[in-house]
Scaffold this active site. Sequence first.
Site, PDB file in Angstrom:
ATOM      1  N   ASP A  64       0.835  -1.191   0.000  1.00 38.67           N
ATOM      2  CA  ASP A  64       0.000   0.000   0.000  1.00 38.67           C
ATOM      3  C   ASP A  64       0.873   1.246   0.000  1.00 38.67           C
ATOM      4  OD1 ASP A  64      -2.433   1.416   0.229  1.00 38.67           O
ATOM      5  OD2 ASP A  64      -1.932   1.798   2.314  1.00 38.67           O
ATOM      6  N   THR A  97      -3.175   4.983  -3.895  1.00 39.39           N
ATOM      7  CA  THR A  97      -2.124   5.742  -3.222  1.00 39.39           C
ATOM      8  C   THR A  97      -0.794   5.653  -3.964  1.00 39.39           C
ATOM      9  OG1 THR A  97      -1.858   3.840  -1.788  1.00 39.39           O
ATOM     10  CG2 THR A  97      -3.120   5.655  -0.940  1.00 39.39           C
ATOM     11  N   THR A  98      -0.513   4.494  -4.540  1.00 37.21           N
ATOM     12  CA  THR A  98       0.704   4.380  -5.331  1.00 37.21           C
ATOM     13  C   THR A  98       0.559   5.221  -6.588  1.00 37.21           C
ATOM     14  OG1 THR A  98       0.750   2.091  -4.597  1.00 37.21           O
ATOM     15  CG2 THR A  98       2.338   2.718  -6.267  1.00 37.21           C
ATOM     16  N   ASP A 394      -8.648  -1.136   2.056  1.00 40.31           N
ATOM     17  CA  ASP A 394      -8.698  -0.509   0.732  1.00 40.31           C
ATOM     18  C   ASP A 394      -9.966  -0.920   0.001  1.00 40.31           C
ATOM     19  OD1 ASP A 394      -6.270   0.559   1.226  1.00 40.31           O
ATOM     20  OD2 ASP A 394      -5.298  -0.174  -0.590  1.00 40.31           O
TER      21      ASP A 394
HETATM   22  P1  ADP Z   1      -2.719   1.836  -5.873  1.00 40.63           P
HETATM   23  O1  ADP Z   1      -2.081   1.933  -4.535  1.00 40.63           O
HETATM   24  O2  ADP Z   1      -2.480   3.043  -6.701  1.00 40.63           O
HETATM   25  O3  ADP Z   1      -4.151   1.423  -5.824  1.00 40.63           O
HETATM   26  P2  ADP Z   1      -2.229  -0.796  -6.877  1.00 40.63           P
HETATM   27  O4  ADP Z   1      -0.994  -1.553  -6.586  1.00 40.63           O
HETATM   28  O5  ADP Z   1      -3.479  -1.185  -6.174  1.00 40.63           O
HETATM   29  O6  ADP Z   1      -1.899   0.711  -6.614  1.00 40.63           O
HETATM   30  O7  ADP Z   1      -2.449  -0.874  -8.440  1.00 40.63           O
HETATM   31  C1  ADP Z   1      -3.553  -0.292  -9.041  1.00 40.63           C
HETATM   32  C2  ADP Z   1      -3.448  -0.355 -10.531  1.00 40.63           C
HETATM   33  O8  ADP Z   1      -3.464  -1.698 -10.976  1.00 40.63           O
HETATM   34  C3  ADP Z   1      -4.617   0.337 -11.158  1.00 40.63           C
HETATM   35  O9  ADP Z   1      -4.158   1.176 -12.188  1.00 40.63           O
HETATM   36  C4  ADP Z   1      -5.454  -0.812 -11.697  1.00 40.63           C
HETATM   37  O10 ADP Z   1      -6.170  -0.436 -12.832  1.00 40.63           O
HETATM   38  C5  ADP Z   1      -4.408  -1.837 -12.013  1.00 40.63           C
HETATM   39  N1  ADP Z   1      -4.966  -3.187 -12.004  1.00 40.63           N
HETATM   40  C6  ADP Z   1      -5.570  -3.829 -10.992  1.00 40.63           C
HETATM   41  N2  ADP Z   1      -5.972  -5.061 -11.346  1.00 40.63           N
HETATM   42  C7  ADP Z   1      -5.594  -5.230 -12.633  1.00 40.63           C
HETATM   43  C8  ADP Z   1      -5.713  -6.300 -13.582  1.00 40.63           C
HETATM   44  N3  ADP Z   1      -6.311  -7.448 -13.267  1.00 40.63           N
HETATM   45  N4  ADP Z   1      -5.213  -6.107 -14.812  1.00 40.63           N
HETATM   46  C9  ADP Z   1      -4.613  -4.955 -15.136  1.00 40.63           C
HETATM   47  N5  ADP Z   1      -4.461  -3.912 -14.290  1.00 40.63           N
HETATM   48  C10 ADP Z   1      -4.943  -4.027 -13.057  1.00 40.63           C
HETATM   49 MG    MG Z   2      -4.928  -0.391  -5.091  1.00 39.99          MG
END
Ligand code: ADP
Ligand code: MG
Length: 561
Positions: A64, A97-98, A394
């Site tokens: 996170d 958040t990332t 989250d």
């Molecule tokens: P954050 O902290 O920003 O939420 P995450 O590590 O949760 O970061 O990553 C979120 C990103 O991953 C988003 O841009 C989301 O669209 C992408 N994402 C999540 N699941 C998938 C998937 N199955 N295929 C492609 N992209 C995905």
């Molecule tokens: Mg996320």
Amino acid sequence: MASMMQPQIILLKEGTDTSQGKPQLISNINACMAVADVVRTTLGPRGMDKLIHDDKGNTTISNDGATIMKLLDIVHPAAKILVDIAKSQDSEVGDGTTTVVLLAGEFLKEAKPFIEDGVHPQNLIRSYRTASFMAIEKVKELAVSIEGKSLDEKRSLLAKCAATTLSSKLIGGEKDFFAKMVVDAVIAIGNDDRLNMIGIKKVPGGTMRDSFLVNGVAFKKTFSYAGFEQQPKKFLNPKILLLNIELELKSEKENAEIRLSDPLQYQSIVDAEWNIIYDKLDKCVKSGAKIVLSRLAIGDLATQYFADRDIFCAGRVAEDDLHRVAAATGATVQTSVNNVIDEVLGSCEVFEEKQVGSERFNIFSGCPSGQTATIVLRGGADQFIEEAERSLHDAIMIVRRAMKNSTVVAGGGAIDMEISRYLWQHARNIAGKSQLFINAYAKALEVIPRQLCDNAGFDATDVLNKLRQKHALAAGEGALYGVDINTGGISDSFANFVWEPAVVKINAINAATEAACLILSVDETVKNPKSESAQGEAAAGMGRGRGGGMRGGRGRGMRRR
Ligand code: ADP
Ligand code: MG
């Protein structure tokens, strides 16, 4: 001679370190890029986790962004802004958040060559603001509403949003299992705004799949006295009395002084003490309650007394658990047992004390007013459960947002590519320098799909080219295409149910642009020698305008041991 000497103007205290102009700005940008580099690899379903341990020996494993940023203990004054936006994204929407840190870092990275070439930061800021405004409008336009669907349909749609959030986490392997649980929990609490109405209890041991949802309240059995074993451990439709008083024989205070003329009178004092407590217990029993919970201690006398009358009791119940029982069962917490009327008693369908792993749990289910739910999390190591809890948090936030705002966009970089394309296209019609700046902004947005590819080990250039081509198709045919995390190619993210609530993206773009503009607008840092202690080293490094590059920035940003 004297007339030739300029009088020296002393404005600031001796030892004050100031640094201004371009080198200062560049150094700030470098620091922010270094921070973005730290969280970069955690983005997306194939992102890596970070293990952070502090000098007290606490270890945290997390994916996170906000958690990592918080734990990094960044001291660089400009880079701290990124920590703040990650935190605010976390509290505003709970996810992304990332994304927000990455975007801010990328906006600055794209701005850097312009600054180096002597572009005035204000020009950049103005264009960035325009671009962000347009981007947000575009997100709103592309967002798909899930309003007006039946509850069942909504449930499955919300579960998809939750699954997208969870897919990037440690518990991603069981995302469908947990997504359903999260949606059930959020729907159970209805429109209640209080997040603490969803309790998460962690019980180490077992597997993730042993986790379960209680439609009501569950908490660990509290400390109990002898006699507890004889109390019944299961009730159907019991009445529940919640107290905030002690049910315990008080031992005489050491400094109390009682003068007796007749030794027999001593007995009457002891009796009085017993009468008081028996009177209280009597009143509890008369109220008709089958379950008595108190925030304060319930002693051995009371425990035995209740056991003899087939009543269950628990003392020292944690405050938030007691409040959740109150909300769920409709009971009101009493501070006196005088006049306990029926209205202040709560009820639920089933009360049960159950074994969960190595713990005993008191579980209230089938509660009339709903409003609260409890997730009991199981799993191996402590760090694992901790991270699972953060991930569920989250997902809970996302489902709540999606329920309130009811609009979603395609994830997997699809929405980012589409906004980027839109801005490129728009920029072509602009005369003047701001065309370049808007292009820079558009390019920065591509960092999301690029990073998703990088983290999954795909050829980012290849995938991005395919995505650009798809998104360039007329009439928005390819607008929903994003990175396909399973094949390493591209696919229709929307059709594959990689969804994100629109508000996550809107907030992320907004916050990242604000942060970038803020950092671009600072051209001078003054370090006051007196307030040095805490931020000293970092501010000094920056204050001298050292364009230390990534390495320097990172070295200062991360705690070294
Ligand atoms: P954050 O902290 O920003 O939420 P995450 O590590 O949760 O970061 O990553 C979120 C990103 O991953 C988003 O841009 C989301 O669209 C992408 N994402 C999540 N699941 C998938 C998937 N199955 N295929 C492609 N992209 C995905
Ligand atoms: Mg996320």
